[in-house]
Design an enzyme around this catalytic site. Structure first.
Site, PDB file in Angstrom:
ATOM      1  N   LYS A  54       0.843  -1.201   0.000  1.00  0.00           N
ATOM      2  CA  LYS A  54       0.000   0.000   0.000  1.00  0.00           C
ATOM      3  C   LYS A  54       0.874   1.245   0.000  1.00  0.00           C
ATOM      4  CE  LYS A  54      -3.893  -2.305   2.137  1.00  0.00           C
ATOM      5  NZ  LYS A  54      -4.432  -2.833   3.393  1.00  0.00           N
ATOM      6  N   GLN A  98      -4.691  -1.321   9.562  1.00  0.00           N
ATOM      7  CA  GLN A  98      -4.604  -2.661   8.972  1.00  0.00           C
ATOM      8  C   GLN A  98      -5.215  -3.705   9.911  1.00  0.00           C
ATOM      9  OE1 GLN A  98      -3.307  -3.404   5.808  1.00  0.00           O
ATOM     10  NE2 GLN A  98      -4.115  -5.441   6.207  1.00  0.00           N
ATOM     11  N   ASP A 121     -11.172   3.011   4.150  1.00  0.00           N
ATOM     12  CA  ASP A 121     -11.534   1.592   4.072  1.00  0.00           C
ATOM     13  C   ASP A 121     -13.061   1.432   3.996  1.00  0.00           C
ATOM     14  OD1 ASP A 121      -9.868  -0.524   3.819  1.00  0.00           O
ATOM     15  OD2 ASP A 121      -9.518  -0.848   5.963  1.00  0.00           O
TER      16      ASP A 121
END
Ligand code: NAP
Length: 304
Positions: A54, A98, A121
């Site tokens: 990422k 994460q 997200d």
């Protein structure tokens, strides 16, 4: 195999190139460099790889990447403190924590601490609520990637039967809402669904987001269907190595489907591309700029 391969890798690369061009425009015109902060707690090897990827792809897209690595014994309070400071940081437009987090941390409380307008997200309950009620918000990345691939393959999705296997908050549920927004007729199947094979056979668009290798058999796929495999399962090979495989029996399903995503190289690359798109979106929103004026989106990604 007769099915056409849906090349998520190529679609994602094209999307990332357009995002990079848009980031350059934002920097040139407004001195605005979109920024993404990724927070990793602990040393889970798979998470480390995802976070590294990422970070790299964020930089390649011309955006600012901030990576925060915290030890596995970080307290929930400390993690939330970091999230709150990122909420206030002007150079950070997107925040991603994460997952999975270590067992002593309640992920839902951490996600709830993220400013919903920085929640790239798309997992904050505010964004889930916006999606469920048809309002604008940041959308979860993997489901968005699935819709782009389906649209690219089939054109308009209106009126089609979409069967989604798996009802997680991360993939299945938001995807059901996105497919409803496309005016599909949606079935959301799960571990208690009876006669799953028959349910799957109804699908014009069959999405598997389960986490069980090759659960979806070839003869569960209707002739001419579009099959999107979200599953990412590590299995052992006879040579003593591991390889990535999906939730669909790819070879057999490919004999019935008109189009199918491979694993790897299907949905996976789209997830990161959609994360970058969300970061761009969040940066534009923060500065009251119209995203569409800066990015030249392919037709399949417009107006989702
Ligand atoms: P999850 O939270 O574990 O949810 C799995 C879902 O599958 C649940 O709804 C479960 O039903 C259902 N299920 C389990 N066994 C089943 C069975 N035998 N028949 C029918 N349904 C069954 O998983 P997830 O986070 O959604 O992820 C699913 C898969 O996608 C995983 O392989 C994951 O690695 C992959 N994934 C890939 C990406 C990507 O970028 N490509 C992103 C996210 C996830 P119940 O609700 O009834 O338990």
């Amino acid at each position: 195999m007769e099915a056409k391969l849906i090349d998520g890798k190529a679609t994602a690369a094209d999307l990332r190139a357009r995002i990079q061009a848009a980031a350059t425009r934002l920097i040139d015109k407004h001195d605005l460099q979109p920024g993404l902060a990724v927070v990793l707690v602990g040393e889970d090897p798979a998470s480390q790889v995802y976070v590294r990827n990422k970070g790299r792809q964020t930089q390649e897209a011309g955006m600012k990447s901030f990576t925060h690595r915290l030890p596995a014994d970080t307290s929930e309070a400390k993690l939330i403190e970091l999230v709150l400071s990122l909420n206030e940081a002007p150079a950070v437009h997107g925040i991603l924590v994460q997952l999975p987090l270590p067992a002593h941390i309640d992920a839902s409380r951490v996600i709830a601490a993220i400013d919903p307008d920085k929640d790239v997200d798309g997992l904050h309950v505010v964004n889930a609520g916006r999606l469920a009620t048809g309002r604008k918000g940041l959308l979860p990345c993997t489901p968005t990637g699935c819709v782009i691939l389906a649209r690219q393959t089939l054109g308009k999705l209106e009126g089609r039967e979409a069967v989604i296997v798996g009802r997680s908050n991360l993939v299945g549920k938001p995807l059901a809402h996105l497919m409803l927004n496309e005016n599909c007729t949606v079935t959301l199947a799960h571990s208690r669904t009876r006669h799953l094979n028959e349910v799957c056979r109804r699908a014009d668009i069959l999405v598997a987001a389960v986490g069980v290798p090759h659960l979806i058999k070839g003869n569960w796929v209707r002739s001419g269907a579009c099959v999107i495999d979200v599953g990412m399962n590590r299995i052992d090979t006879p040579e003593g190595k591991t390889r990535l495989t999906g939730d669909v029996d790819f070879e057999e399903a490919g004999k019935h489907a008109a189009a199918i995503t491979p694993v790897p190289g299907g949905v996976g690359p789209m997830t990161v591309a959609c994360l970058l798109l969300n970061t761009l979106k969040a940066a534009c929103q923060r500065h009251e700029l119209e995203l569409e004026r800066y990015i030249d989106l392919p037709e399949a990604a417009q107006g989702i």
